[in-house]
Structure formats: structure tokens, C-alpha cells
Design a protein around this motif. Structure first.
Motif, PDB file in Angstrom:
ATOM      1  N   TYR A  23      85.812  75.018 -27.184  1.00 53.28           N
ATOM      2  CA  TYR A  23      85.275  74.291 -26.034  1.00 53.28           C
ATOM      3  C   TYR A  23      83.782  74.616 -25.902  1.00 53.28           C
ATOM      4  O   TYR A  23      83.307  75.638 -26.394  1.00 53.28           O
ATOM      5  CB  TYR A  23      86.028  74.643 -24.743  1.00 53.28           C
ATOM      6  CG  TYR A  23      85.830  76.057 -24.238  1.00 53.28           C
ATOM      7  CD1 TYR A  23      84.827  76.351 -23.307  1.00 53.28           C
ATOM      8  CD2 TYR A  23      86.636  77.095 -24.679  1.00 53.28           C
ATOM      9  CE1 TYR A  23      84.637  77.638 -22.828  1.00 53.28           C
ATOM     10  CE2 TYR A  23      86.460  78.395 -24.209  1.00 53.28           C
ATOM     11  CZ  TYR A  23      85.464  78.662 -23.283  1.00 53.28           C
ATOM     12  OH  TYR A  23      85.280  79.940 -22.825  1.00 53.28           O
ATOM     13  N   ARG A  24      83.065  73.696 -25.247  1.00 49.52           N
ATOM     14  CA  ARG A  24      81.633  73.898 -25.047  1.00 49.52           C
ATOM     15  C   ARG A  24      81.389  74.817 -23.861  1.00 49.52           C
ATOM     16  O   ARG A  24      81.958  74.642 -22.785  1.00 49.52           O
ATOM     17  CB  ARG A  24      80.936  72.558 -24.795  1.00 49.52           C
ATOM     18  CG  ARG A  24      80.874  71.658 -26.003  1.00 49.52           C
ATOM     19  CD  ARG A  24      79.896  70.516 -25.763  1.00 49.52           C
ATOM     20  NE  ARG A  24      80.261  69.714 -24.600  1.00 49.52           N
ATOM     21  CZ  ARG A  24      81.085  68.672 -24.637  1.00 49.52           C
ATOM     22  NH1 ARG A  24      81.642  68.312 -25.780  1.00 49.52           N
ATOM     23  NH2 ARG A  24      81.365  67.998 -23.546  1.00 49.52           N
ATOM     24  N   GLU A  65      78.413  75.246 -21.871  1.00 52.34           N
ATOM     25  CA  GLU A  65      77.086  74.667 -21.702  1.00 52.34           C
ATOM     26  C   GLU A  65      76.105  75.653 -21.090  1.00 52.34           C
ATOM     27  O   GLU A  65      74.912  75.624 -21.423  1.00 52.34           O
ATOM     28  CB  GLU A  65      77.193  73.398 -20.860  1.00 52.34           C
ATOM     29  CG  GLU A  65      77.999  72.299 -21.549  1.00 52.34           C
ATOM     30  CD  GLU A  65      78.062  71.020 -20.751  1.00 52.34           C
ATOM     31  OE1 GLU A  65      77.358  70.928 -19.714  1.00 52.34           O
ATOM     32  OE2 GLU A  65      78.796  70.101 -21.161  1.00 52.34           O
ATOM     33  N   HIS A 105      74.892  77.639 -23.859  1.00 52.69           N
ATOM     34  CA  HIS A 105      74.383  76.828 -24.970  1.00 52.69           C
ATOM     35  C   HIS A 105      75.079  77.187 -26.287  1.00 52.69           C
ATOM     36  O   HIS A 105      74.427  77.421 -27.317  1.00 52.69           O
ATOM     37  CB  HIS A 105      72.858  76.993 -25.122  1.00 52.69           C
ATOM     38  CG  HIS A 105      72.112  76.682 -23.857  1.00 52.69           C
ATOM     39  ND1 HIS A 105      71.706  77.670 -22.970  1.00 52.69           N
ATOM     40  CD2 HIS A 105      71.741  75.498 -23.297  1.00 52.69           C
ATOM     41  CE1 HIS A 105      71.094  77.119 -21.961  1.00 52.69           C
ATOM     42  NE2 HIS A 105      71.103  75.797 -22.121  1.00 52.69           N
ATOM     43  N   THR A 106      76.408  77.222 -26.241  1.00 51.40           N
ATOM     44  CA  THR A 106      77.174  77.570 -27.434  1.00 51.40           C
ATOM     45  C   THR A 106      78.572  76.972 -27.348  1.00 51.40           C
ATOM     46  O   THR A 106      78.941  76.371 -26.332  1.00 51.40           O
ATOM     47  CB  THR A 106      77.265  79.103 -27.608  1.00 51.40           C
ATOM     48  OG1 THR A 106      77.805  79.397 -28.898  1.00 51.40           O
ATOM     49  CG2 THR A 106      78.154  79.730 -26.531  1.00 51.40           C
ATOM     50  N   HIS A 107      79.323  77.112 -28.391  1.00 49.55           N
ATOM     51  CA  HIS A 107      80.742  76.768 -28.400  1.00 49.55           C
ATOM     52  C   HIS A 107      81.555  78.054 -28.403  1.00 49.55           C
ATOM     53  O   HIS A 107      81.211  79.016 -29.100  1.00 49.55           O
ATOM     54  CB  HIS A 107      81.117  75.954 -29.655  1.00 49.55           C
ATOM     55  CG  HIS A 107      80.791  74.506 -29.546  1.00 49.55           C
ATOM     56  ND1 HIS A 107      79.552  73.987 -29.856  1.00 49.55           N
ATOM     57  CD2 HIS A 107      81.544  73.445 -29.151  1.00 49.55           C
ATOM     58  CE1 HIS A 107      79.555  72.688 -29.667  1.00 49.55           C
ATOM     59  NE2 HIS A 107      80.739  72.326 -29.242  1.00 49.55           N
TER      60      HIS A 107
END
Length: 199
Positions: free
Chosen positions: A121-122, A124, A127-129
Motif C-alpha cells: 500500500y502507498r 503518502e 513518500h514510499t510504499h
């Protein structure tokens, strides 16, 4: 019969009513079957903070909805394709059509790898998965013997449709002539996890 006289992972799949419960049972059986044995890690991972244990890597493979099976022909041209798989010990089984590029590549070059993602999942804000992934390397063959073919397809049916078949073997045997079964023998295994840090 019980394939290779091992505790039957297929039986574990068959008894469970859902995939999540079946995965837990199969991981426990794997621990018993491989106790005292360790898979090679292959090339060391650069991000040691994201390195998963072998047990976790195997759980990721078992939970993943599909694996990306990667081959190369004798000229070294790579090819990857998604497959529906089931894992048992150090073996990964999948099925496919009787013809195709991956089978052509296998006949020329049995060295392969497979990658898996069981969750992603993101994040946000960071700023990564966030993800859980694994990659296995080894060799693969086209399974020729009917006994092993049926065993592998039982595992696959048990993973993707546990308890939904009244006659699993009848379903399998009725389609065996138009189904190819492949087996990957894992030689190295590595898991990578990027989890959200706990506050």
C-alpha cells in the motif's frame, strides 16, 4: 496416497474453509518438514533493515495471490509472466497451457527466479510504499509424472478454492490432458519488508 510420504500439506489446505487459515497450517507443516535446514540467502541484501527471516519469506510466498515467474532463453533474453502457484517445502508448483514462451525458455535454460508480493500500500506521508515481498532463485522443470502432476494441482486447488470442490481429483483428471504443471526447486530465498515504523 500421500506424496513423498510427507505430512500432507494438501490435506491441510483441504480441511480449511479459507485461504488465510490454510496458510497458517501450511507454514506450521513447513517448519516441521524443514527443521534444522536453512535456505541459502544468495547475494546479500543491501538494506539489512528490511531483510525478512526465511520463515517470513516463505509465509509471503504462501500468501501471495500470484508469483512472477522469470526465465531466460539460451541467448539470455529475459521473460516474466504471472502464474498461480502453491508452495510445498522447497518446491513451488504452478500450472499453465501446454505451449508458451516460458516453457520454450525452460527447455533451453532451467535457471529461473520467482518474485512475490503478499501485501502493498502507498504511504503518502512517508513518500514510499509499504510492502512484504520475497524472491526465490533456482531451477525449474516441466513435471512429467501424473502422480506429481495431480499432487501439484491438488495444492493449487486447495490454495485458491479451498473446500469448493466436491470431487477435486475428478476435476483435475478431467483437465490434465490440456494442463502443464511446472515445479521450481528453490536454491536461494530472500524476503524484504518495508513496514511503517511503530510510534
Amino acid at each position: 496416497w500421500e506424496f513423498e510420504a510427507k505430512p500432507s500439506i494438501y490435506s491441510a489446505w483441504k480441511k480449511e474453509k479459507n485461504t488465510s487459515a490454510a496458510v497458517k497450517v501450511c507454514v506450521k507443516l513447513w517448519k516441521k518438514q524443514t527443521e534444522g535446514k536453512n535456505m541459502k540467502e544468495g547475494r546479500p541484501m543491501r538494506r539489512k533493515d528490511r531483510l525478512a527471516s526465511e520463515e517470513k519469506a516463505r509465509e509471503i510466498i504462501a500468501r501471495a495471490e500470484y508469483g512472477t515467474f522469470m526465465t531466460a532463453d539460451k541467448a539470455g533474453i529475459p521473460y516474466g509472466v504471472a502464474v498461480s502457484h502453491a508452495v510445498e517445502g522447497d518446491k513451488i508448483y504452478f500450472h499453465c497451457a501446454p505451449e508458451g514462451r516460458k516453457l520454450d525458455n525452460l527447455r533451453e535454460n532451467p535457471r529461473v527466479c520467482m518474485s512475490f508480493v503478499s501485501s502493498v500500500y502507498r504511504d503518502e506521508e512517508a513518500h514510499t510504499h509499504r510492502f512484504e515481498s520475497a524472491i526465490a532463485e533456482g531451477t525449474a522443470v516441466i513435471v512429467e509424472g501424473q502422480e506429481e502432476q495431480v499432487h501439484a494441482l491438488r495444492l493449487i486447488c486447495g490454495k485458491y478454492a479451498p473446500g469448493s470442490f466436491k470431487d477435486t481429483d475428478g476435476y483435475i483428471l478431467g483437465r490434465l490432458s490440456v494442463t502443464t504443471v511446472c515445479r521450481m526447486d528453490m536454491e536461494t530465498l530472500c524476503g524484504k519488508v518495508n513496514e511503517r515504523p511503530e510510534n
